[in-house]
Design a protein around this motif. Sequence first.
Motif, short mmCIF file in Angstrom:
data_model
loop_
_atom_site.label_atom_id
_atom_site.label_comp_id
_atom_site.label_asym_id
_atom_site.label_seq_id
_atom_site.Cartn_x
_atom_site.Cartn_y
_atom_site.Cartn_z
N PRO A 1 -10.77 -11.76 11.23
CA PRO A 1 -10.47 -11.91 12.65
C PRO A 1 -9.64 -10.72 13.13
CG PRO A 1 -9.90 -13.91 11.42
CD PRO A 1 -10.24 -12.84 10.42
N ALA A 2 -9.84 -10.30 14.36
CA ALA A 2 -9.16 -9.12 14.88
C ALA A 2 -7.64 -9.22 14.72
CB ALA A 2 -9.52 -8.91 16.34
N GLY A 3 -7.08 -10.40 14.86
CA GLY A 3 -5.64 -10.57 14.77
C GLY A 3 -5.07 -10.44 13.37
N ARG A 4 -5.92 -10.35 12.36
CA ARG A 4 -5.44 -10.22 10.99
C ARG A 4 -5.69 -8.84 10.40
NH1 ARG A 4 -7.81 -14.33 8.59
NH2 ARG A 4 -7.97 -13.20 6.67
N ARG A 5 -6.21 -7.94 11.19
CA ARG A 5 -6.42 -6.58 10.68
C ARG A 5 -5.08 -5.86 10.55
NH1 ARG A 5 -10.09 -2.98 13.99
NH2 ARG A 5 -7.98 -2.63 14.43
N SER A 6 -4.99 -5.05 9.53
CA SER A 6 -3.79 -4.25 9.30
C SER A 6 -4.18 -2.79 9.10
CB SER A 6 -3.04 -4.73 8.06
OG SER A 6 -2.51 -6.01 8.25
N ARG A 7 -3.26 -1.92 9.42
CA ARG A 7 -3.44 -0.50 9.14
C ARG A 7 -2.42 -0.14 8.07
NH1 ARG A 7 -4.68 1.49 13.81
NH2 ARG A 7 -6.84 1.49 13.17
N GLN A 8 -2.90 0.56 7.05
CA GLN A 8 -2.04 0.95 5.94
C GLN A 8 -1.90 2.47 5.90
OE1 GLN A 8 -5.11 -0.77 5.10
NE2 GLN A 8 -4.17 -2.74 5.45
N THR A 9 -0.72 2.90 5.52
CA THR A 9 -0.48 4.30 5.21
C THR A 9 -0.08 4.36 3.76
OG1 THR A 9 0.28 4.72 7.47
CG2 THR A 9 0.81 6.38 5.81
N LEU A 10 -0.83 5.10 2.98
CA LEU A 10 -0.57 5.23 1.56
C LEU A 10 -0.23 6.68 1.25
CD1 LEU A 10 -3.26 3.31 2.06
CD2 LEU A 10 -3.16 3.13 -0.41
N VAL A 11 0.74 6.89 0.38
CA VAL A 11 0.95 8.20 -0.22
C VAL A 11 0.43 8.07 -1.64
CG1 VAL A 11 2.63 9.93 -0.94
CG2 VAL A 11 2.96 8.67 1.21
N VAL A 12 -0.55 8.88 -1.98
CA VAL A 12 -1.14 8.81 -3.31
C VAL A 12 -0.84 10.10 -4.07
CG1 VAL A 12 -2.95 7.18 -2.64
CG2 VAL A 12 -3.41 9.63 -2.52
N THR A 13 -0.65 9.95 -5.36
CA THR A 13 -0.37 11.10 -6.21
C THR A 13 -1.30 11.08 -7.42
OG1 THR A 13 1.33 9.90 -7.46
CG2 THR A 13 2.08 11.17 -5.55
N ARG A 14 -1.61 12.28 -7.90
CA ARG A 14 -2.45 12.39 -9.09
C ARG A 14 -1.53 12.50 -10.31
NH1 ARG A 14 -7.25 16.02 -8.67
NH2 ARG A 14 -5.77 17.35 -7.59
N GLY A 15 -1.74 11.61 -11.25
CA GLY A 15 -0.92 11.61 -12.46
C GLY A 15 -1.39 12.62 -13.48
N ASP A 16 -0.66 12.73 -14.57
CA ASP A 16 -1.01 13.65 -15.65
C ASP A 16 -2.37 13.31 -16.25
OD1 ASP A 16 1.38 14.99 -15.30
OD2 ASP A 16 2.42 13.86 -16.88
N ASP A 17 -2.79 12.05 -16.12
CA ASP A 17 -4.09 11.63 -16.64
C ASP A 17 -5.24 11.93 -15.67
OD1 ASP A 17 -3.59 9.77 -14.67
OD2 ASP A 17 -3.76 8.02 -15.97
N GLY A 18 -4.91 12.52 -14.51
CA GLY A 18 -5.94 12.87 -13.52
C GLY A 18 -6.26 11.76 -12.54
N ARG A 19 -5.71 10.56 -12.76
CA ARG A 19 -6.00 9.42 -11.87
C ARG A 19 -5.08 9.43 -10.66
NH1 ARG A 19 -5.80 3.89 -14.63
NH2 ARG A 19 -6.35 3.35 -12.51
N TRP A 20 -5.64 9.06 -9.51
CA TRP A 20 -4.86 8.92 -8.29
C TRP A 20 -4.27 7.52 -8.25
CZ3 TRP A 20 -3.85 12.88 -5.03
CH2 TRP A 20 -4.63 14.03 -5.16
N ARG A 21 -2.97 7.44 -7.92
CA ARG A 21 -2.28 6.15 -7.81
C ARG A 21 -1.44 6.14 -6.55
NH1 ARG A 21 -2.27 7.09 -13.29
NH2 ARG A 21 -3.16 5.43 -14.55
N VAL A 22 -1.12 4.95 -6.10
CA VAL A 22 -0.34 4.77 -4.88
C VAL A 22 1.15 4.88 -5.22
CG1 VAL A 22 0.17 3.21 -2.97
CG2 VAL A 22 -2.14 3.27 -3.94
#
Length: 166
Positions: free
Chosen positions: A102-123
């Motif tokens: 429902p329109a009233g339950r939509r959210s907008r998220q802002t994430l800062v993601v970083t790439r770890g030493d293993d190459g994976r992106w995490r929040v």
Amino acid sequence: MDRSTDEAAIRRMFEALCEAWAREGASAVDAFYTPDSDYVTFDGSWLRGREANRRAHEELFAGVLAGTRLVGEVEGVRFLGPDTAVVVSTGAVLWPWQKAAPAGRRSRQTLVVTRGDDGRWRVASFQNTRVQPLPRSDSPFMRLFAAVLRIRLALWRWRHPAALAC
């Protein structure tokens, strides 16, 4: 510099996070965050660290979020450096009987993601805000609201004349 490969990996990470929510709950979602991550919920609560995030979500998955799935879409990715990006997304939690949020339950998220030493992106940081647009400025409600604020400001100025002397 072409960042399309990194952007595609970040988008896949976001999709995998949404899939893990429905499949495995808090324990699976936990792996998508850095150990020292910050998570600001839609109600303004601040969860500090992956462990606090996991504990809060375990409680939610055992209660109100039981059987839910997370849907979302990345709206944009902006790189701040070779291993850091800001991601803006829109999403919602759906109960099993829902096909769309429902329109009233939509959210907008802002994430800062970083790439770890293993190459994976995490929040590293996640801010979740309900999408609640204001009424149009020319709507009757907003005109009335502005008039009440002008009256209140005039009264405040009348009672506090020294506050305006600079």
